[in-house]
Design an enzyme around this catalytic site. Structure first.
Site, short mmCIF file in Angstrom:
data_model
loop_
_atom_site.label_atom_id
_atom_site.label_comp_id
_atom_site.label_asym_id
_atom_site.label_seq_id
_atom_site.Cartn_x
_atom_site.Cartn_y
_atom_site.Cartn_z
N ASP A 112 0.87 -1.18 0.00
CA ASP A 112 0.00 0.00 0.00
C ASP A 112 0.91 1.22 0.00
O ASP A 112 2.13 1.09 -0.17
CB ASP A 112 -0.95 -0.03 1.21
CG ASP A 112 -2.24 0.72 0.94
OD1 ASP A 112 -2.19 1.95 0.73
OD2 ASP A 112 -3.32 0.09 0.92
N HIS A 153 -3.29 4.02 -3.85
CA HIS A 153 -2.67 3.27 -2.75
C HIS A 153 -1.33 2.68 -3.20
O HIS A 153 -1.00 1.54 -2.88
CB HIS A 153 -3.60 2.15 -2.26
CG HIS A 153 -4.75 2.64 -1.44
ND1 HIS A 153 -4.62 2.97 -0.11
CD2 HIS A 153 -6.05 2.89 -1.76
CE1 HIS A 153 -5.80 3.39 0.36
NE2 HIS A 153 -6.67 3.36 -0.62
N GLU A 203 -10.51 3.90 -3.83
CA GLU A 203 -10.12 5.22 -3.36
C GLU A 203 -9.10 5.91 -4.26
O GLU A 203 -8.11 6.43 -3.80
CB GLU A 203 -9.56 5.12 -1.92
CG GLU A 203 -10.57 4.57 -0.95
CD GLU A 203 -10.08 4.56 0.49
OE1 GLU A 203 -10.84 4.97 1.37
OE2 GLU A 203 -8.92 4.11 0.74
N TRP A 209 -17.13 -3.35 -0.32
CA TRP A 209 -16.85 -2.76 1.00
C TRP A 209 -17.72 -1.55 1.25
O TRP A 209 -18.04 -1.26 2.39
CB TRP A 209 -15.36 -2.46 1.17
CG TRP A 209 -14.81 -1.28 0.43
CD1 TRP A 209 -14.61 -1.18 -0.92
CD2 TRP A 209 -14.37 -0.04 1.00
NE1 TRP A 209 -14.06 0.04 -1.22
CE2 TRP A 209 -13.90 0.77 -0.06
CE3 TRP A 209 -14.31 0.46 2.30
CZ2 TRP A 209 -13.39 2.05 0.13
CZ3 TRP A 209 -13.79 1.74 2.50
CH2 TRP A 209 -13.35 2.52 1.43
N TYR A 240 -15.57 -4.87 9.10
CA TYR A 240 -14.31 -4.15 9.29
C TYR A 240 -13.78 -4.39 10.69
O TYR A 240 -14.17 -3.77 11.66
CB TYR A 240 -14.48 -2.66 8.92
CG TYR A 240 -14.12 -2.49 7.47
CD1 TYR A 240 -14.66 -3.37 6.53
CD2 TYR A 240 -13.20 -1.55 7.02
CE1 TYR A 240 -14.31 -3.31 5.20
CE2 TYR A 240 -12.84 -1.47 5.68
CZ TYR A 240 -13.39 -2.36 4.78
OH TYR A 240 -13.02 -2.31 3.47
N TRP A 280 -7.39 -4.11 8.38
CA TRP A 280 -6.50 -3.03 7.94
C TRP A 280 -5.66 -2.64 9.13
O TRP A 280 -6.18 -2.60 10.26
CB TRP A 280 -7.33 -1.84 7.44
CG TRP A 280 -8.24 -2.22 6.32
CD1 TRP A 280 -9.58 -2.44 6.39
CD2 TRP A 280 -7.87 -2.44 4.96
NE1 TRP A 280 -10.06 -2.79 5.15
CE2 TRP A 280 -9.04 -2.80 4.26
CE3 TRP A 280 -6.66 -2.38 4.27
CZ2 TRP A 280 -9.03 -3.08 2.89
CZ3 TRP A 280 -6.66 -2.67 2.91
CH2 TRP A 280 -7.83 -3.01 2.24
N THR A 281 -4.40 -2.34 8.90
CA THR A 281 -3.52 -2.29 10.07
C THR A 281 -2.92 -0.91 10.38
O THR A 281 -1.89 -0.83 11.03
CB THR A 281 -2.38 -3.32 9.92
OG1 THR A 281 -1.64 -3.00 8.74
CG2 THR A 281 -2.92 -4.72 9.84
C1 TNX Z 1 -10.48 1.92 3.37
S1 TNX Z 1 -11.31 -0.83 2.33
C2 TNX Z 1 -9.52 1.30 2.61
C3 TNX Z 1 -8.25 0.90 3.24
C4 TNX Z 1 -8.15 1.40 4.65
C5 TNX Z 1 -9.46 1.13 5.35
C6 TNX Z 1 -9.45 1.46 6.80
C7 TNX Z 1 -10.54 -0.24 1.16
C8 TNX Z 1 -10.76 -0.87 -0.11
N1 TNX Z 1 -9.76 0.85 1.34
O1 TNX Z 1 -7.16 1.35 2.46
O2 TNX Z 1 -7.10 0.76 5.27
O3 TNX Z 1 -10.46 1.89 4.72
O4 TNX Z 1 -10.61 1.00 7.43
#
Ligand code: TNX
Length: 664
Positions: free
Chosen positions: A214, A288, A354, A420, A443, A492-493
């Site tokens: 990422d 990302h 995103e 998601w 989540y 997610w960390t």
């Molecule tokens: C959204 S879920 C993201 C992640 C983040 C997460 C945190 C997704 C496809 N993208 O990059 O880590 O929220 O909750």
């Protein structure tokens, strides 16, 4: 559910607990505290006793039979200290004193992962049409043994390795029962990932979605592009405002990070495969992707040409791979070509989430691409990007999967969608396979309780919410049901800097994910689940999993904007019902919402109006918590006394602050 029924379930759960604690096995159906709950369980009387002389017989000629038998033997060797013999056999009928694993005379309708299990006082037999089913039969067997069977070192307290006589017929509801681990935001070692895989297996989870890279870290060695890990795997600090001490992933130069060599990946993939877990790798694009663009800046967009009269171009933010340069695609294809050799998974996840389109809007090459391809806008450029990658991935015999956003500008023809933030229903209805992983229920990086919890990214997804999840979207016509492949919990960390904390966030919510994915919707029952969980948590304790214990400390009260002032003033809460003995009480002040943080000057405990204890350090609770824990020692407890908590607090820069106080 009626209250009476709840009571009965709880009473039965309590009884089981009492029996387990007393070392006395219960003989009822309810004693089958297996998680995920099997489809059909019929309890018989009696027990089968495992002894060092018990043999594990596996069907001759099964490719992975000896490994499955060996897995069971290994678990028992560690905890019970038995060296059980694993042998091959032609027999298809129960063998006295043996545990037989066979595909013969198995019911084909149980599918690849289903099995039947018959335990009688004299023999055990697992029948499954396919090897994964045999493995899951073994997992159920293990859960029928005392929880100590999961210990990693010899158990001294359990002597009787027995299991109840029972007949089980079982198969999963969904084919995809997954967890996502993000190894980019924080790094986890090969050993930790293998341990994680092992714990997944005992929940019959079968898919590890490995979010390997990422923005903050590229973690996979790619031989053709060495700078990806040389540069992309390291950063100066642990980031996310966390305590640098909370992780040990530093190199000799003090840099934070780490990466997996290709040999590491092969080992992890093989370790997972032995546990019938597929690792689906994710290679995030177009966004990302900062770590790789830091290593190879040419992957980012170009700046626009200098404006008239200027000599240098105005730099634009770089947030995604450039979709205009063919060289971007060539390099991504090279990377995927190398990476795909490491992952036998038929699916490659390419992220797609995103993606802010700012750099594409300013980049001359991206704009030229939009024109040349007759695309309407940057959304369609995203779709172009994904479709182009899909063609490549399909040409390698693999399928592409992406997050909700890959529907922007039109989903690629064969793509699978991971929902998601929506889109699952629409994708399934247009014939795309979908895995459900909505923020609302799945989540596992979100808070799991209100009150004193380690800092999380936000949100609120308690165990009960995860358990209540129904993966089939409302309104889906029955003919599309087959496109809902299953469910996945996401870790997610950003705020998970070490493995213990990963386990804390993963369990017991991962137990609920497992049951959502495995158990028929009609057999799910919260009270029954929590009763079984009481025993299951003993297994996790034995296995050394740092799960979050159920329940939470009581809340003594809180504060609201109406009580706040910008100057220090004292507030009081009656805590008589929480103070029941002489001890040191811990009070936690936790901000919940509002624009202003709470400053705490001091906190005191009063007994019948007289101060008996005071902690006078300064604390803050808001977007960031600092020293917000107060210790108050009560030396002598007065049974008849009234106890009051008094604190001097103010709200900083305004009075809009709401929060709570918890006592331990
Ligand atoms: C959204 S879920 C993201 C992640 C983040 C997460 C945190 C997704 C496809 N993208 O990059 O880590 O929220 O909750």
């Amino acid at each position: 559910m009626t209250q009476l029924y709840q009571l009965v379930v709880l009473a039965v759960g309590g009884l089981i607990l009492a029996q387990v604690a007393a070392g006395q096995p219960a003989e009822t159906t309810a004693s089958v505290n297996v998680i995920p709950r099997p489809v059909k369980v019929e309890a018989d009387s009696g027990r089968f006793s495992l002894a060092p002389a018990t043999t594990i017989l596996v069907e001759k000629g099964l490719a992975r039979g000896p490994k499955i038998g060996g897995y069971f033997a290994d678990v028992l060797a560690k905890s019970a200290g038995f060296a059980l013999k694993v042998a091959e056999t032609d027999k298809a009928e129960p063998v006295s004193g043996a545990i037989l694993l066979t595909t013969q005379r198995a019911k084909p309708a149980l599918g690849d992962e289903g099995y039947t299990l018959t335990i009688s006082s004299d023999s055990v037999i697992v029948r499954a049409p396919q090897e994964p089913g045999l493995f899951y039969g073994v997992q159920t067997l293990l859960q029928l043994l005392p929880p100590d069977v999961f210990r990693q070192s010899p158990a001294t307290t359990t002597q009787a390795w027995t299991m109840p006589c029972v007949q089980i017929e079982d198969q999963p509801r969904f084919a995809w029962r997954g967890l996502l681990v993000d190894t980019s935001r924080h790094f986890f070692t090969k050993q930790e990932l293998c341990d994680f895989i092992d714990v997944m297996a005992l929940h019959k989870l079968n898919t590890l979605h490995w979010h390997i890279n990422d923005d903050v870290g590229w973690r996979l060695e790619i031989k053709k592009y060495p700078k990806l890990v040389e540069i992309g795997a390291w950063r100066d600090g642990i980031e996310f405002g966390l305590d640098p001490q909370s992780s040990t992933a530093y190199d000799a130069k003090g840099r934070y990070g780490g990466f997996y060599t290709q040999a590491d990946v092969k080992e992890i993939v093989a370790y997972a495969a032995e546990r019938f877990i597929t690792i689906v790798p994710e290679f995030e694009m177009p966004a990302h992707s900062e770590a790789s663009r830091r290593a190879y800046p040419e992957l980012s967009c170009d700046d626009p040409p200098p404006a008239a009269g200027q000599t240098t171009a105005k730099p634009t933010p770089k947030v995604a791979y450039c979709a205009g340069k063919n060289s971007t695609f060539a390099m991504l294809e090279d990377i995927l070509s190398e990476a795909m050799l490491l992952f036998p998974s038929p699916i490659v996840h390419i992220g797609g989430d995103e993606c802010e389109k700012v750099s594409w809007k300013a980049c001359p090459k991206c704009q030229a691409r939009i024109k040349a391809e007759g695309l309407k806008n940057e959304e369609e450029l995203q779709s172009y990007f994904i479709r182009r990658m899909e063609k490549f991935i399909n040409s390698k015999g693999k399928r592409l999967m992406g997050w909700s956003e890959i529907q922007q500008g039109g989903i690629a023809p064969n793509a699978m969608l991971m929902d998601w933030i929506g889109g699952g229903l629409q994708a399934a209805q247009s014939g795309h396979d979908v895995v459900m992983s909505p923020t609302t229920h799945c989540y596992l990086d979100y808070y799991q309780a209100r009150g004193p919890e380690p800092k999380a990214i936000g949100g609120f997804v308690p165990l009960e919410t995860v358990y209540a999840f129904e993966p089939v979207p409302k309104g889906l016509a029955p003919e599309f049901l087959k496109h809902i492949l299953g469910v996945q919990g996401n870790l997610w960390t950003e705020f998970i800097p070490n493995y213990k904390h990963l386990q804390y966030m993963a369990y017991p919510r991962g137990c609920a994910i497992a049951e959502v994915g495995w158990t028929p919707a009609a057999s799910k029952n919260w009270a029954d689940f929590t009763a079984r969980l009481q025993v299951h948590l003993q297994r996790l304790t034995a296995r050394g999993v740092s799960y979050r214990a159920l329940g939470q400390p009581p809340q003594v009260g809180g504060w609201t904007p109406a009580q706040m002032s910008e100057q220090y003033k004292t507030l009081e809460w009656d805590v008589t019902q929480f103070v029941k003995q002489a001890k040191t009480y811990t009070l936690l002040f936790i901000y919940e919402k509002g624009a202003h943080r709470l400053d705490v000057e001091w906190v005191a405990l009063l007994e019948n109006g007289q101060e008996v204890s005071r902690d006078a350090h300064a604390g803050i609770t808001g977007a960031e918590n600092r020293n917000n824990e107060y210790k108050l020692e009560l030396k002598k407890y007065g049974a008849e006394a009234k106890y009051v908590l008094r604190a001097s607090v103010r709200s900083d820069g305004g009075t809009d602050s709401t929060g709570g106080i918890w006592i331990k």
